[in-house]
Design a protein around this motif. Structure first.
Motif, mmCIF file in Angstrom:
data_model
loop_
_atom_site.group_PDB
_atom_site.id
_atom_site.type_symbol
_atom_site.label_atom_id
_atom_site.label_comp_id
_atom_site.label_asym_id
_atom_site.label_seq_id
_atom_site.Cartn_x
_atom_site.Cartn_y
_atom_site.Cartn_z
ATOM 1 N N ASN A 1 4.619 -1.697 -13.037
ATOM 2 C CA ASN A 1 3.858 -2.754 -13.712
ATOM 3 C C ASN A 1 3.105 -3.642 -12.734
ATOM 4 O O ASN A 1 2.191 -4.357 -13.135
ATOM 5 N N ASP A 2 3.496 -3.606 -11.455
ATOM 6 C CA ASP A 2 2.834 -4.418 -10.444
ATOM 7 C C ASP A 2 1.676 -3.685 -9.763
ATOM 8 O O ASP A 2 0.989 -4.255 -8.923
ATOM 9 N N VAL A 3 1.459 -2.421 -10.115
ATOM 10 C CA VAL A 3 0.383 -1.631 -9.509
ATOM 11 C C VAL A 3 -0.958 -2.118 -10.050
ATOM 12 O O VAL A 3 -1.137 -2.271 -11.260
ATOM 13 N N VAL A 4 -1.904 -2.352 -9.136
ATOM 14 C CA VAL A 4 -3.234 -2.814 -9.529
ATOM 15 C C VAL A 4 -4.304 -1.742 -9.356
ATOM 16 O O VAL A 4 -5.380 -1.847 -9.933
ATOM 17 N N LYS A 5 -4.017 -0.706 -8.562
ATOM 18 C CA LYS A 5 -5.018 0.337 -8.298
ATOM 19 C C LYS A 5 -4.322 1.652 -7.994
ATOM 20 O O LYS A 5 -3.332 1.683 -7.272
ATOM 21 N N ILE A 6 -4.840 2.716 -8.582
ATOM 22 C CA ILE A 6 -4.346 4.068 -8.316
ATOM 23 C C ILE A 6 -5.529 4.948 -7.940
ATOM 24 O O ILE A 6 -6.589 4.869 -8.572
ATOM 25 N N ASN A 7 -5.340 5.773 -6.938
ATOM 26 C CA ASN A 7 -6.288 6.834 -6.614
ATOM 27 C C ASN A 7 -5.561 8.147 -6.864
ATOM 28 O O ASN A 7 -4.488 8.372 -6.302
ATOM 29 N N ALA A 8 -6.137 8.981 -7.708
ATOM 30 C CA ALA A 8 -5.532 10.261 -8.050
ATOM 31 C C ALA A 8 -6.414 11.389 -7.546
ATOM 32 O O ALA A 8 -7.647 11.308 -7.602
ATOM 33 N N TYR A 9 -5.768 12.447 -7.073
ATOM 34 C CA TYR A 9 -6.468 13.611 -6.533
ATOM 35 C C TYR A 9 -5.964 14.835 -7.290
ATOM 36 O O TYR A 9 -4.761 15.109 -7.303
ATOM 37 N N LEU A 10 -6.870 15.539 -7.934
ATOM 38 C CA LEU A 10 -6.528 16.712 -8.738
ATOM 39 C C LEU A 10 -7.258 17.925 -8.185
ATOM 40 O O LEU A 10 -8.454 17.847 -7.889
ATOM 41 N N ALA B 1 -1.287 4.361 -4.454
ATOM 42 C CA ALA B 1 -1.429 3.136 -5.235
ATOM 43 C C ALA B 1 -1.411 1.898 -4.353
ATOM 44 O O ALA B 1 -0.957 1.935 -3.211
ATOM 45 N N VAL B 2 -1.891 0.815 -4.947
ATOM 46 C CA VAL B 2 -1.789 -0.510 -4.343
ATOM 47 C C VAL B 2 -1.050 -1.378 -5.351
ATOM 48 O O VAL B 2 -1.379 -1.385 -6.544
ATOM 49 N N MET B 3 -0.056 -2.098 -4.853
ATOM 50 C CA MET B 3 0.777 -2.944 -5.711
ATOM 51 C C MET B 3 0.741 -4.366 -5.161
ATOM 52 O O MET B 3 0.785 -4.569 -3.944
ATOM 53 N N VAL B 4 0.662 -5.341 -6.049
ATOM 54 C CA VAL B 4 0.703 -6.747 -5.630
ATOM 55 C C VAL B 4 1.942 -7.365 -6.251
ATOM 56 O O VAL B 4 2.176 -7.301 -7.460
ATOM 57 N N PRO C 1 -2.301 -4.062 -19.745
ATOM 58 C CA PRO C 1 -3.543 -3.516 -19.204
ATOM 59 C C PRO C 1 -3.244 -2.548 -18.055
ATOM 60 O O PRO C 1 -2.419 -2.832 -17.188
ATOM 61 N N PHE C 2 -3.909 -1.404 -18.088
ATOM 62 C CA PHE C 2 -3.683 -0.374 -17.081
ATOM 63 C C PHE C 2 -4.291 -0.789 -15.752
ATOM 64 O O PHE C 2 -5.238 -1.573 -15.703
ATOM 65 N N PRO C 3 -3.763 -0.242 -14.642
ATOM 66 C CA PRO C 3 -4.362 -0.535 -13.340
ATOM 67 C C PRO C 3 -5.748 0.104 -13.222
ATOM 68 O O PRO C 3 -6.079 1.033 -13.973
ATOM 69 N N ALA C 4 -6.529 -0.391 -12.301
ATOM 70 C CA ALA C 4 -7.794 0.268 -11.973
ATOM 71 C C ALA C 4 -7.455 1.642 -11.408
ATOM 72 O O ALA C 4 -6.364 1.852 -10.873
ATOM 73 N N ARG C 5 -8.407 2.596 -11.527
ATOM 74 C CA ARG C 5 -8.075 3.947 -11.077
ATOM 75 C C ARG C 5 -9.323 4.734 -10.735
ATOM 76 O O ARG C 5 -10.380 4.551 -11.331
ATOM 77 N N ALA C 6 -9.158 5.615 -9.771
ATOM 78 C CA ALA C 6 -10.157 6.638 -9.483
ATOM 79 C C ALA C 6 -9.456 7.980 -9.600
ATOM 80 O O ALA C 6 -8.273 8.098 -9.290
ATOM 81 N N ALA C 7 -10.171 8.982 -10.081
ATOM 82 C CA ALA C 7 -9.645 10.348 -10.141
ATOM 83 C C ALA C 7 -10.684 11.250 -9.491
ATOM 84 O O ALA C 7 -11.851 11.249 -9.893
ATOM 85 N N TYR D 1 0.862 -1.178 0.000
ATOM 86 C CA TYR D 1 0.000 0.000 0.000
ATOM 87 C C TYR D 1 0.899 1.229 0.000
ATOM 88 O O TYR D 1 1.612 1.479 0.972
ATOM 89 N N LEU D 2 0.887 1.961 -1.115
ATOM 90 C CA LEU D 2 1.746 3.136 -1.266
ATOM 91 C C LEU D 2 0.979 4.383 -0.850
ATOM 92 O O LEU D 2 -0.112 4.640 -1.360
ATOM 93 N N SER D 3 1.552 5.138 0.065
ATOM 94 C CA SER D 3 0.935 6.391 0.496
ATOM 95 C C SER D 3 0.902 7.377 -0.663
ATOM 96 O O SER D 3 1.674 7.269 -1.619
ATOM 97 N N GLY D 4 0.033 8.353 -0.530
ATOM 98 C CA GLY D 4 -0.070 9.383 -1.546
ATOM 99 C C GLY D 4 1.243 10.117 -1.727
ATOM 100 O O GLY D 4 1.926 10.457 -0.759
ATOM 101 N N GLN D 5 1.590 10.338 -2.980
ATOM 102 C CA GLN D 5 2.789 11.097 -3.323
ATOM 103 C C GLN D 5 2.362 12.409 -3.964
ATOM 104 O O GLN D 5 1.533 12.421 -4.875
ATOM 105 N N ILE D 6 2.916 13.494 -3.450
ATOM 106 C CA ILE D 6 2.756 14.778 -4.107
ATOM 107 C C ILE D 6 4.061 15.068 -4.845
ATOM 108 O O ILE D 6 5.063 14.362 -4.645
#
Length: 126
Positions: free
Chosen positions: A71-80, A122-125, A100-106, A29-34
């Motif tokens: 390439n191991d990331v399965v989910k990204i949450n982006a905040y704009l 992000a979440v990486m497996v 195939p791209f990871p799942a994502r929310a923006a 589980y990767l913390s948010g990066q700015i």
């Protein structure tokens, strides 16, 4: 299940009470990066595109410190802070990921730490 803390000098140090990433089993589980430069801890630019690139560079560094890659990331949450930057975010993200791209929310947000224009977690497996 084992839990370990991931840290690298190649990504910005935490600016709060959190770890850069936590590995639990084979999931990271990767913390948010700015868009902070890891060396100076300052925003890399005031342009959205440059900030988005730095966010992905920071996430990549944490992924590698955990023994994986983007390439191991399965989910990204982006905040704009401005959803009109959504198209630019897609263009930048496409330079760091292959199909195939990871799942994502923006999500549009009112503000981010240090005046950043974008943040991603992000979440990486492995």
């Amino acid at each position: 299940m084992s839990k370990s803390i991931i840290h690298t000098e190649q990504a910005p140090a935490a600016i709060g009470v959190y770890s850069q990433a936590v590995k639990a089993g084979n999931t990271v589980y990767l913390s948010g990066q700015i868009p902070l430069d890891p060396q100076t801890m300052q925003l890399v630019s005031d342009t959205f595109e440059a900030q988005a690139h730095q966010v992905f560079k920071n996430l990549r560094a944490v992924c590698e410190a955990a023994g994986g890659s983007l390439n191991d990331v399965v989910k990204i949450n982006a905040y704009l802070t401005d959803l009109s930057d959504f198209s630019t975010f897609n263009q930048v993200m496409e330079q760091y990921f292959v199909q195939p791209f990871p799942a994502r929310a923006a999500v549009g947000v009112a503000a981010l730490p240090r005046g950043a224009l974008v943040e991603a977690e992000a979440v990486m497996v492995l």
